[in-house]
Design an enzyme around this catalytic site. Structure first.
Site, PDB file in Angstrom:
ATOM      1  N   THR A   1       0.814  -1.223   0.000  1.00 29.19           N
ATOM      2  CA  THR A   1       0.000   0.000   0.000  1.00 29.19           C
ATOM      3  C   THR A   1       0.842   1.265   0.000  1.00 29.19           C
ATOM      4  O   THR A   1       0.477   2.271  -0.605  1.00 29.19           O
ATOM      5  CB  THR A   1      -0.936  -0.029   1.227  1.00 29.19           C
ATOM      6  OG1 THR A   1      -1.865  -1.095   1.046  1.00 29.19           O
ATOM      7  CG2 THR A   1      -1.693   1.266   1.410  1.00 29.19           C
TER       8      THR A   1
ATOM      9  N   SER B   1       1.908  -7.593  -0.694  1.00 29.36           N
ATOM     10  CA  SER B   1       2.689  -8.509   0.151  1.00 29.36           C
ATOM     11  C   SER B   1       2.110  -9.913   0.166  1.00 29.36           C
ATOM     12  O   SER B   1       2.803 -10.863   0.526  1.00 29.36           O
ATOM     13  CB  SER B   1       2.841  -7.960   1.566  1.00 29.36           C
ATOM     14  OG  SER B   1       1.632  -8.038   2.278  1.00 29.36           O
TER      15      SER B   1
ATOM     16  N   THR C   1       1.569  -4.548   4.365  1.00 28.39           N
ATOM     17  CA  THR C   1       1.455  -4.883   5.789  1.00 28.39           C
ATOM     18  C   THR C   1       0.846  -6.261   6.029  1.00 28.39           C
ATOM     19  O   THR C   1       0.974  -6.809   7.118  1.00 28.39           O
ATOM     20  CB  THR C   1       0.564  -3.847   6.501  1.00 28.39           C
ATOM     21  OG1 THR C   1      -0.735  -3.858   5.883  1.00 28.39           O
ATOM     22  CG2 THR C   1       1.159  -2.463   6.433  1.00 28.39           C
TER      23      THR C   1
HETATM   24  N1  ASP Z   1      -2.760  -5.542   0.733  1.00 28.24           N
HETATM   25  C1  ASP Z   1      -1.636  -4.682   1.067  1.00 28.24           C
HETATM   26  C2  ASP Z   1      -0.372  -5.515   1.072  1.00 28.24           C
HETATM   27  O1  ASP Z   1      -0.104  -6.190   2.023  1.00 28.24           O
HETATM   28  C3  ASP Z   1      -1.883  -4.057   2.364  1.00 28.24           C
HETATM   29  C4  ASP Z   1      -0.836  -3.098   2.807  1.00 28.24           C
HETATM   30  O2  ASP Z   1       0.187  -2.875   2.227  1.00 28.24           O
HETATM   31  O3  ASP Z   1      -1.069  -2.521   3.855  1.00 28.24           O
HETATM   32  O4  ASP Z   1       0.343  -5.487   0.096  1.00 28.24           O
END
Ligand code: ASP
Length: 331
Positions: A11, A58, A90
């Site tokens: 994100t 991720s 995350t």
């Molecule tokens: N879906 C995103 C990821 O993990 C969420 C984030 O980055 O907060 O790539």
């Protein structure tokens, strides 16, 4: 003698629109664009060496990719970098951070961060998180702490950190310990120093990791365990996320015991914090019953971190005794 920044998407870098008509954001920002958006980064006092690595959500990351980043970061530190920052999504950060922590052999800080609000939203948290992460990576007091997660101006030990909320910018917490430090007015304050363990002796190769499957099974009310049928034919290990202190329905106990005769089975709690017990309850399916049947005590390890540990152990050829010893040490 700067900080090495590896960008892995997520994100924090999602400012572009997907071309598939969904209208959702996708990773687009390069490391240079990310850092350009951070006010105050030029006052860090050390240069940032930016390396765009994998621009993916991720959820797409793999163990070999994370290990490659650890190896590249190791080389950067050997070449003089004072610390490392990785930006990533995350969603899997609590797992990747623990994997890094097991492998990281340097005193230099290895800091992971990301964002909950993408750069197109009001109050995007990526720039503040990146700045705080870089400050920790460049900070002598953060040396010798292994892998750290810096988020929302808090410093968390990779060993304890969890993603605890789907959308909150305060999602990262360490329920068993609390943060080990804070970034206050730009100053890094380390309040607790968890003991470091010996770094992992060997790196598993990608082929070995691919061939090592570890399942995670969450036990639920009135669970008949049918999903576990044939698991030992397809998987080399199993982590059970049991009720409370490590309990399962009575009829599941022999199923898990039979699996434990064939593959290592680690027992953890699905509650989100605290430890499984060893010798308090005695009913069928209790922690004492399951240990008697050969399940490994996961201790304070949450199910996700237990799975990281077991896969790494199996992929590096650890036998039953080594696995039990590693869980006793890390759990
Ligand atoms: N879906 C995103 C990821 O993990 C969420 C984030 O980055 O907060 O790539």
């Amino acid at each position: 003698m700067g900080v090495s920044l590896f960008t892995l998407g997520g994100t924090i870098a999602m400012a572009g629109r997907s071309g598939d008509g969904s209208g959702g954001v996708v990773a687009r920002l390069t490391g240079a664009e990310l850092t350009a958006a951070v006010p105050g980064l030029d006052g860090l006092g050390v240069p940032l060496d930016v390396r765009d690595t994998h621009a993916v959500p991720s959820a797409h990351l793999t163990f070999p990719q994370v290990i490659d980043v650890v190896d590249a970061a190791s080389r950067a530190v050997a070449d003089g970098a004072v610390g490392v920052v990785v930006t990533q999504g995350t969603d899997t950060l609590e797992e990747t951070a623990f994997l890094v922590d097991l492998l990281w052999s340097h005193k230099a800080p290895f800091v992971l961060t990301g964002a909950m609000r993408n750069p197109t939203l009001a109050g995007a948290d990526g720039p503040a998180n990146l700045l705080a992460a870089a400050r920790v990576a460049a900070s002598p007091p953060a040396h010798g702490l292994g892998a750290l997660v810096v988020f929302n101006d808090e410093i968390h030990a990779a060993r304890w950190v969890r993603k605890t909320h789907a959308t909150s910018t305060a999602t990262f917490a360490s329920p068993n310990t609390g943060p080990i430090g804070h970034v206050i007015e730009g100053r890094v304050r380390v309040l607790a120093r968890p003991p470091r363990r010996e770094p992992w002796p060997a790196r598993p190769g990608a082929a070995r990791l691919d061939a090592t499957r570890v399942a995670l099974y969450t036990v639920t009310l009135d669970d008949d365990g049918v999903l576990l049928d044939g698991l030992a034919e397809t998987h080399q290990g199993l982590v059970v996320a049991g009720f409370g202190v490590g309990h399962v329905p009575g009829e599941l106990a022999p199923v898990l015991g039979a699996l434990a005769e064939r593959i290592p089975v680690a027992l953890t709690s699905r509650t989100g914090s605290g430890s499984v017990l060893r010798n308090t309850y005695g009913a069928a399916g209790s922690e004492a019953d399951l240990r008697r049947r050969g399940l490994i005590d996961g201790g304070l390890l949450d199910p996700y971190k237990a799975r990281v540990l077991l896969r790494l152990l199996l992929a590096t050829g650890a036998g039953r005794e080594d696995i039990a010893a590693a869980f006793a040490e890390h759990g």
